[in-house]
Design an enzyme around this catalytic site. Sequence first.
Site, PDB file in Angstrom:
ATOM      1  N   SER A  21       1.119  -1.487   0.018  1.00  0.00           N
ATOM      2  CA  SER A  21      -0.307  -0.099  -0.138  1.00  0.00           C
ATOM      3  C   SER A  21       0.480   0.995   0.114  1.00  0.00           C
ATOM      4  CB  SER A  21      -0.839  -0.191   0.847  1.00  0.00           C
ATOM      5  OG  SER A  21      -2.344  -1.217   1.342  1.00  0.00           O
ATOM      6  N   GLN A 160      -9.956   3.759  -2.231  1.00  0.00           N
ATOM      7  CA  GLN A 160      -9.004   3.783  -3.195  1.00  0.00           C
ATOM      8  C   GLN A 160      -9.113   5.100  -4.510  1.00  0.00           C
ATOM      9  OE1 GLN A 160      -9.480  -0.148  -4.578  1.00  0.00           O
ATOM     10  NE2 GLN A 160      -7.325  -0.453  -3.541  1.00  0.00           N
ATOM     11  N   ASP A 300      -9.606  -5.962   5.162  1.00  0.00           N
ATOM     12  CA  ASP A 300      -7.764  -6.420   4.850  1.00  0.00           C
ATOM     13  C   ASP A 300      -7.645  -8.059   5.759  1.00  0.00           C
ATOM     14  OD1 ASP A 300      -8.087  -5.885   2.080  1.00  0.00           O
ATOM     15  OD2 ASP A 300      -6.373  -4.758   2.108  1.00  0.00           O
TER      16      ASP A 300
END
Length: 421
Positions: A21, A160, A300
């Site tokens: 990331s 995002q 996640d």
Amino acid sequence: MNIKISRGILGGTVQMISSKSDAHRLFIGAALADMPTEMVLNGRSEDLEATILCLQALGADFLLQEKHLKVIPVAKKEDMAVMDCRESGSTLRFLLPVAAALGRSVLVEGKGRLPQRPIGILTELLREHGCVVSSDQLPLEMHGQLKGGTFSLPGNVSSQFITGLLFALPLLEEDSEIILTTEVESCGYIDMTLHTLKRFGIEVKEREKGFFIPGGQRYHSLGVMQADGDWSNAAFWLTAGAMGEAITCCGLQMDSPQGDKAILDILKQFGAKVEVAGETVTVSRGKLKGCVIDAAQIPDLVPILCIAAAAAEGKTEIRNASRLRIKESDRLTAMTDCLNRLGVPVEEKQDGLVIHGGKSTEQQGEIRIDSYGDHRIVMSAAVGAAMLGREVVIEGAEAVAKSYPAFFAEFIRLGGGADVL
């Protein structure tokens, strides 16, 4: 590639790879900067390769120098760029607005589940601000110059989208404002973006329900930059440490803006023992008990937390996890299937899971677990099989290359059994 996991308790020390990331964001900032940047990375992955390829298509260059990457900023080009995002949602959603801000005509492609993942909110915003976008799913073509102004979008669909706009809007002549119409989920990822922008000298003013972005800004390189260690992938080893022998992960920054460092607090909540010393974290076994986990900010982590829940006595509830249905797989369904095959009772709900831990039963016959083409399902299944004492065949285990190509090498080094069939 199918891999057979044999019984084995994991334990030892791992030097963590660089955060995927963080590296995505640093690559983009460096490609938009005023001078070259030397990037210090520990390991790469398929998703990072996708971002590199797309930035090269937009006019940047990446030169390998020993263990470092030198990023040469974007040079202005007029031809149509072909951006192959492969299976990387971050690459697609970050770089589509950037390409629009650069005024580039692009053909955007992808594979696997990526063409089905939603981007309609983003493409509609680009249309409203001067771009022509052929479709709301891949493949698509985009033409035109993005214009500044007001960008209204929900904060609970994908962080995002917000990150992509935050990277793109400072490049425009006009000032811009992002207005968030709902509460933000995965806000840790937006914090990472804001941290990266600040490092490159970009000003963003936070407001109560969004951001104000002055136009006419330039990204300024710091010359040499290093990505943080990866908390998301460290979570697999740290969870294994909570279930078996102690595991130490090195190279993790406690001041990192990565939201997935929340794994430490959650493992403590389960009852594991956690020790922190500088950039080193050690987790060891405790008496694990079920708990309630709000996954809104840490989607996640859910697959590996399912494995921790399987080893914990009592019921664990994972809530506010509906967005996991639009990841690389439907992760709620995938983990339900995985846990069932490992003999762990689980109830699947629309926005979460209820896992009844400490009750796993030995399954008869060969256990085969579908990876669903999802790297986090593969790694969770491998840790779960080893720590719950199951021999399992994971189908499609090559999916780990998306984020952690060296996962199985480390798994074996830490004491796990893994054989390619």
